[in-house]
Design an enzyme around this catalytic site. Sequence first.
Site, mmCIF file in Angstrom:
data_model
loop_
_atom_site.group_PDB
_atom_site.id
_atom_site.type_symbol
_atom_site.label_atom_id
_atom_site.label_comp_id
_atom_site.label_asym_id
_atom_site.label_seq_id
_atom_site.Cartn_x
_atom_site.Cartn_y
_atom_site.Cartn_z
ATOM 1 C CG HIS A 1 -7.946 -4.053 -1.108
ATOM 2 N ND1 HIS A 1 -8.648 -4.495 -1.145
ATOM 3 C CD2 HIS A 1 -7.830 -2.569 -1.339
ATOM 4 C CE1 HIS A 1 -8.817 -4.022 -2.370
ATOM 5 N NE2 HIS A 1 -9.377 -2.668 -2.289
ATOM 6 C CD GLU B 1 -12.532 2.790 -4.718
ATOM 7 O OE1 GLU B 1 -12.727 0.859 -4.276
ATOM 8 O OE2 GLU B 1 -11.591 3.243 -4.491
ATOM 9 C CG HIS C 1 -13.435 -1.127 -2.136
ATOM 10 N ND1 HIS C 1 -12.173 -1.664 -2.276
ATOM 11 C CD2 HIS C 1 -14.122 -2.336 -0.417
ATOM 12 C CE1 HIS C 1 -11.957 -1.692 -1.039
ATOM 13 N NE2 HIS C 1 -13.058 -2.008 -0.368
ATOM 14 C CG ASP D 1 -10.191 -4.075 -5.736
ATOM 15 O OD1 ASP D 1 -11.479 -3.363 -4.590
ATOM 16 O OD2 ASP D 1 -9.093 -3.149 -5.365
ATOM 17 C CB ALA E 1 -6.001 3.866 1.755
ATOM 18 C CD GLN F 1 -2.994 0.598 0.441
ATOM 19 O OE1 GLN F 1 -3.235 0.009 0.350
ATOM 20 N NE2 GLN F 1 -3.229 1.909 -0.490
ATOM 21 C CB SER G 1 -5.361 0.201 2.514
ATOM 22 O OG SER G 1 -6.341 -1.006 1.725
HETATM 23 ZN ZN LIG Z 1 -10.973 -2.136 -3.337
#
Ligand SMILES: [Zn+2]
Length: 358
Positions: free
Chosen positions: A272, A325, A328, A279, A265, A244, A270
Amino acid sequence: MKLKPWVKITLFLFIIIIIFISIKPLFKKDNNINNNKSIYEEYHIPISKQSKTLDYVLNNNIYDEKYLDEYQDINYKEEDYFKDILLSFLPLGYKGKEINYIMSLSSLNRNKLKNKEYIDLSNYYNIKNFNVDNYDRYEEYFKNNNYEYKDVVTYVNLNLDLPVYTNTEEAIDANNNLVLVNKYNSLPADYKPSDLETVKGYYGDQVPMRKETKEAFLNLQKAVKEEKGIELMATTAFRTQARQNALYTDYVAKHGKEKADTFSARPGYSEHQTGLAIDLKNPIRPSGERLNDDDYDWLKNNAHRFGFIVRYKKEKEFITGYDEEDWHIRYVGINEATIIYQENLCLEEYIDLYVKQY
Ligand SMILES: [Zn+2]
């Protein structure tokens, strides 16, 4: 049928006892008044002011003549904290009706309120995520924005009145399915879930995500194939903090910090990194497109059945702090995702309304 005399007498006595037991409580209140009558006279209180709360303060020697009218308004509560409530809030200037509201607050909020000067609470009645600590910020935010108090409370609780990446908090339980990671909430440095597994990704690689997320995702993939005849594949899920960091640094170099913050982010912030976010891409869409409107329509109305939410929606951009998004998704669990879907909330709102205790 003829009853024997002794049966008659027993029955008669029995009925008398039943009647006596059932009418006894009716006299109870009067007895109480009679008991207190001499005290009422001693304090020169008209008997018309009689109330359970007034009896209580008289019997507990905490009567104060200046609150005579308030005692009438305060609903007596047979709780250990009742005495403390009266002794704390009447001197602060709260009226009887306000004290009834204060009694409905959590003990946490009540204790915070006790140590503050009088504040007008009337705009906050029945707002369940009201937090005494944020009172001044609520008032300020209300003045400067066009929101109802109910929304003001939520938005301020979520720090929307403060610049992003300020007042940040680190997650206490990063392994919780409901962990909140956004521009005000981070993960512990270099957090990595211990139960990562992989699924086959769009790029032919193995995409890591947490075990429960994977199981739910496989169910979602199966359902979308059966119901829509399309595939939804993962391009990214878990991402390390180092990765990230590299991504964000790169975006900042290309677009500048302000722009980069709208779609990427900062490291540690983040979602993630939780291993709960995925995603998606439909492989038949062109390379620049992840999902078309039709794909998204299915996703947004069905993801909750498998425990996922569409995390960054258009109408919630001002809360999540991210541009929309549609690809996501975030695992939270089926019950939670269903409420979020049905009430059209974002994760931030759900946590503030249903998880946090103020
Ligand atoms: Zn994402």
